[in-house]
Enzyme design. Structure first.
Site, PDB file in Angstrom:
ATOM      1  N   ARG A 183      32.276 -20.796  60.347  1.00 18.66           N
ATOM      2  CA  ARG A 183      32.409 -20.817  61.793  1.00 18.66           C
ATOM      3  C   ARG A 183      31.059 -20.594  62.477  1.00 18.66           C
ATOM      4  O   ARG A 183      30.803 -21.113  63.548  1.00 18.66           O
ATOM      5  CB  ARG A 183      33.418 -19.762  62.232  1.00 18.66           C
ATOM      6  CG  ARG A 183      34.086 -20.147  63.526  1.00 18.66           C
ATOM      7  CD  ARG A 183      35.233 -19.248  63.856  1.00 18.66           C
ATOM      8  NE  ARG A 183      36.477 -19.704  63.297  1.00 18.66           N
ATOM      9  CZ  ARG A 183      37.352 -18.916  62.715  1.00 18.66           C
ATOM     10  NH1 ARG A 183      37.104 -17.645  62.581  1.00 18.66           N
ATOM     11  NH2 ARG A 183      38.460 -19.398  62.246  1.00 18.66           N
ATOM     12  N   GLY A 184      30.212 -19.826  61.814  1.00 16.55           N
ATOM     13  CA  GLY A 184      28.888 -19.558  62.370  1.00 16.55           C
ATOM     14  C   GLY A 184      28.092 -20.826  62.575  1.00 16.55           C
ATOM     15  O   GLY A 184      27.581 -21.093  63.666  1.00 16.55           O
TER      16      GLY A 184
END
Lengths: 559, 334
Positions: free
Chosen positions: B273-274
């Site tokens: 997700r980063g």
């Protein structure tokens, strides 16, 4: 210094008037140490003037405050009845037992203050100065604080707040005066910007009440005394060491701008005047106390009686289930209602004469909770000379590591340090890593080993946690070479005797504990002490923070 | 209350303002988490932001703000053929709310009077295609947090209770604010926010004086004050709309992607997700500044707000997470 700065009645009267004139700007007043007589006098003011007042109790639920479905009336009326929240009522609010007001209630009250135009709030706070400040959240939004500690009730006779029409023409404030306020607030260690805005408003309203259209220096003085004095954290001029980063930054920027000297001089004069006025207002012991405050424990958010109640009946709600209520379980009214609602038309046809809702026993729903009790791990850390500095660093590290995964385990962590003559609570039970780091960093080592005092403090904290429905576990990190007794006097034997006495009390109270011997050789005295308390004893001579937290975790599971 | 404080008139707090604007450009970035001390203007900024958002088109009478008629859930019988424009919804989720009010539940009044089941929508329906704002997010009860997480992840609200079986889309941008000293936030919820910003109290005397002056002007006559900032607000709104249109024509080179991946690996942030947020946010920033492609400067600027809350907490490292991200970015980009 004019006389009336010191006259509490007069100050209260002014504060009441300001709140009445502009509830949105000032929020309200916190009364400290008010006696029953003080309270009834204040309430009397509202009754005689027929100003509506709503009394708020700390155990009110959020639903009481903001409103929702009124289950009882809904049942009797047979249609949906919503109940308006207490905070929607007109007039003033009096919050009693403010020291027990849960954080959530404060948050809801703050929100209402921000969004709706609700009346002024008076809070009676009975906490003492050394207690953790429970009202931290809402008191930021309340401009004034009145301490009634040494005020006899017969001397406390503020007259009732005047009523104002909406056409208030505010006096103008000069740039100099405004800047002086901003600078003094920084000097006093008030970093939140809200108090400054409130102080400025107060000056303007004060001159309005006085019938002037400009702000005099006296207004400035009085407003600062009323709004800023009780928020002061540091007296910088006296204690240059305690300036922290923010101030340094601000101070430098202040020096950068030296274009208009005369202008700045004026500001400086005003600023000095404000600081002097605020200082004069503070009792001298308070100034000393303030100096200490930076090093002291800050507040934990988890105190209060509201939590105690909630912790027992709340937990984590599970979907309700069919069943009959008995002494312990509670009916979930809303889902019972939902269960019964669709059948009403049919049941009414069967029992034509009947009014209201027809609820059959089969509709009853029982509230269920996941009951997972929260643990409080109380670290009791030896910071004396004998348990060297390095040990302390490891202990701090272990505390922080435990906190880092505390959330998933629902653990709270508290820390008690003992060194010199007595023990001190360094960290009230918290889950906040941020807060823990802040408090831990300022804890130094050195001095005697008052083991007994450390254990005593820990037991008290454990009792307190138990009262709020949490399970306390103690972890004692020491080398066990106690040499200070409970009264603070040196001597190895009395020190050990006292420690043993306390340990017995701990055993009777059935508080589970782990003793970790951090000395280089294992200390038989300490393992005896652990036995007395019915606790585990581990010898960990050369553990680092990670090992320490690992073995602690393991033994705490067993404890 | 009356007219909100104008967004453009907020002094300083550039990171918070930028983060909010970027989510308006690309809603897929996810939510914004605003952490800061008391009295730093968190709530003011977010309420002001609501006023800035462009209007959206919705089907008249649809309780879940569907854009097209085909999207209207089948249990809705009030929807008409027409559409109209409404302000982008910004729904406040108050503390102490019951889960019924969030997900929606049986309409009790209707059931009592008519003896029939009907679904009464909750806040998740109202917030569809808009924003869900949780003030004091760290004080929210755990079971509500779970519920929100689930819906935020699936984009769908499913209600199975009291014999009702109802589902509807609920895609919203989560905005949370709070004070970390009053309690920590769960890592799972942290990760769910696309961006996180920390707001500090204004640092210089001049800034503080300006804040007080503007607040004062606003308090004296909020309508007039808001009008005087209308032009600025409009300018920003146009800029957002233009950026939104150009968003997908902004190209992202492979070397930028590589660089983002390297930063995330170096920081050891969990999951992908980063990276995704990093790339999306950089692209939104490029679109906002009128660039045709993402370059390293944008990645550098937004890396702290996209990543700092995703790091594994290492309590033994004293540097703040923001600094750790910067350190890592410095190392990778050089």
């Amino acid at each position: 210094m004019p006389e009336d700065y010191m006259d509490i009645s007069k100050l209260t009267e002014i504060a009441l008037n300001l709140c009445s004139a502009a509830p949105q700007a000032f929020g309200g007043i916190v009364f400290k140490n008010a006696s029953e007589a003080h309270m009834s006098h204040l309430r009397g003011l509202f009754i005689s003037e027929k100003i509506p007042v709503t009394i708020l109790q700390p155990f009110y639920t959020l639903k009481d405050l903001t409103g929702g479905i009124d289950a009882i009336s809904t049942m009797s009326a047979g249609k949906l009845v919503t109940q308006s929240g207490l905070l929607e009522k007109p007039g003033w609010f009096i919050q009693v037992m403010g020291e027990k007001l849960p954080l959530e209630n404060q948050a809801v009250m703050c929100k209402q203050m921000d969004e709706k135009q609700i009346g002024p709030i008076l809070i009676f706070d009975d906490s003492r100065r050394e207690d953790p400040n429970v009202l931290q959240k809402i008191s930021d939004r309340l401009a004034f604080q009145v301490d009634l500690i040494n005020v006899r009730h017969c001397d406390f006779e503020p007259s009732d707040p005047s009523t104002f029409d909406r056409n208030i023409r505010l006096a103008a404030i000069t740039d100099n005066q405004r800047k002086a306020l901003v600078l003094s607030a920084i000097k006093l260690g008030i970093y939140s910007i809200r108090p400054v805005i409130m102080a400025q408003k107060a000056t303007q309203f004060l001159s309005f009440l006085d019938g002037r259209d400009f702000v005099s220096n006296r207004d400035l003085e009085l407003a600062s005394v009323m709004v800023l004095a009780h928020r002061a954290i540091i007296m910088q001029s006296d204690e240059p060491d305690q300036t922290d980063d923010t101030t340094d930054k601000i101070e430098t920027s202040e020096k950068d701008e030296g274009e208009e000297l005369t202008h700045d001089d004026q500001t400086q004069l005003l600023q000095d005047m404000i600081i002097e006025a605020v200082k004069a207002k503070l009792p001298s012991d308070l100034i000393n106390h303030l100096k200490m405050q930076n090093k002291r424990v800050t507040n934990s958010s988890k105190t209060g009686f509201g939590h105690k109640i909630k912790a027992k009946v709340r937990g984590r709600p599970k979907p309700s289930t069919n069943g009959r209520p008995n002494g312990r379980e509670r009916i979930e009214i809303l889902s019972t209602l939902r269960n019964a609602a669709p059948w009403q038309k049919m049941r009414k046809m069967q029992q034509p004469g009947r009014k209201g809702l027809v609820i059959l026993p089969g509709d009853l729903q029982i509230q269920q909770f996941h009951n997972r009790s929260e643990r409080v791990i109380i670290f009791v850390v030896d910071a004396s000379g004998s348990a060297a500095v390095a040990r302390l660093a490891e202990a701090k590290g272990a505390v922080e590591l435990m906190l880092a995964n505390a959330y998933s385990k629902r653990d709270f962590v508290a820390l008690i340090g003992f060194r010199g003559q007595f023990a001190q609570i360094l960290l009230e039970p918290t889950r906040s890593l941020v807060q823990a780091k802040k408090n831990l960093s300022s804890f130094a080592a050195g001095g005697g080993t008052p083991l007994a005092s450390g254990l005593e403090k820990a037991l008290k904290l454990a009792e307190r946690s138990r009262q709020s429905g949490k399970t306390p576990v103690m972890a004692v990190l020491t080398d066990g070479k106690a040499n200070i007794d409970l009264a603070g006097n040196p001597g190895r034997n009395p020190a050990m005797d006292d420690a043993q006495k306390i340990a017995k009390v701990g055993c009777e109270n059935k508080i589970s504990a782990v003793f970790i011997d951090v000395g280089r050789k294992s200390n038989p005295n300490l393992s005896d002490l652990a036995n007395l308390m019915n606790a585990q004893y581990i010898n960990l001579p050369r553990a680092n923070a990670r090992d320490l937290s690992e073995s602690l975790k393991m033994s705490l599971e067993k404890a | 209350m009356n007219t909100p404080f104008p967004f453009s008139a907020i002094v300083g707090q550039d990171n918070m303002k930028l983060a909010l604007v970027l989510t308006a450009i690309d809603p897929k970035i996810g939510g914004v988490l605003v952490f800061g001390d008391r009295g730093t203007g968190k709530s003011t900024a977010i309420r002001a932001f609501a006023d800035l958002l462009p209007p959206i088109k919705v089907v008249t009478g649809c309780p879940v703000n569907s854009e097209h008629h085909i999207d209207v859930p089948d249990w809705v019988d009030t929807a008409s053929k027409k559409t109209h424009r409404i302000n982008t919804p910004v729904v406040d989720l108050p503390l102490g709310i019951s889960s019924d009010r969030i997900t929606g539940a049986l309409d009790i009044e209707y059931a009592l009077i008519e003896g029939k089941k009907r679904f009464q929508t909750g806040l998740l329906a109202k917030a569809n295609r808009g924003y869900l704002y949780i003030d004091e997010v760290n004080l929210l009860e755990d079971h509500l947090v779970d519920l929100l997480l689930d819906v935020a992840q699936s984009g769908e609200n499913v209600v199975e209770r009291e014999g009702l079986s109802v589902r509807h889309t609920s895609q919203f941008i989560l905005i949370g604010s709070g004070n970390p000293e009053e309690g920590e936030l769960r890592p799972q919820l942290l990760d769910r926010f696309g961006l996180s910003v920390e707001v500090l109290t204004p640092g210089t005397v001049d800034e503080r004086i300006e804040v007080i002056k503007r607040r004062d002007d606003y308090d004296n006559n909020s309508d007039e004050y808001a009008r005087s900032w209308d032009k600025e607000n409009k300018k920003l709104r146009t800029k957002i709309q233009r950026a939104k249109k150009n968003l997908y024509s902004v190209s992202v080179d492979t070397n930028i992607l590589e660089c983002c991946a390297k930063i995330c690996i170096d920081l050891g942030s969990d999951g992908l997700r980063g990276e995704l947020t990093l790339v999306r946010t950089a692209r939104a920033l490029a679109a906002l500044t009128g660039k045709k492609s993402v370059d390293i400067a944008q990645v550098k600027k937004i890396a702290p707000m996209a990543l700092s809350h995703r790091l594994r907490r290492d309590p033994l490292d004293d540097a703040g997470s923001g600094t750790r991200v910067e350190r890592s970015v410095e190392k990778i980009i050089g």
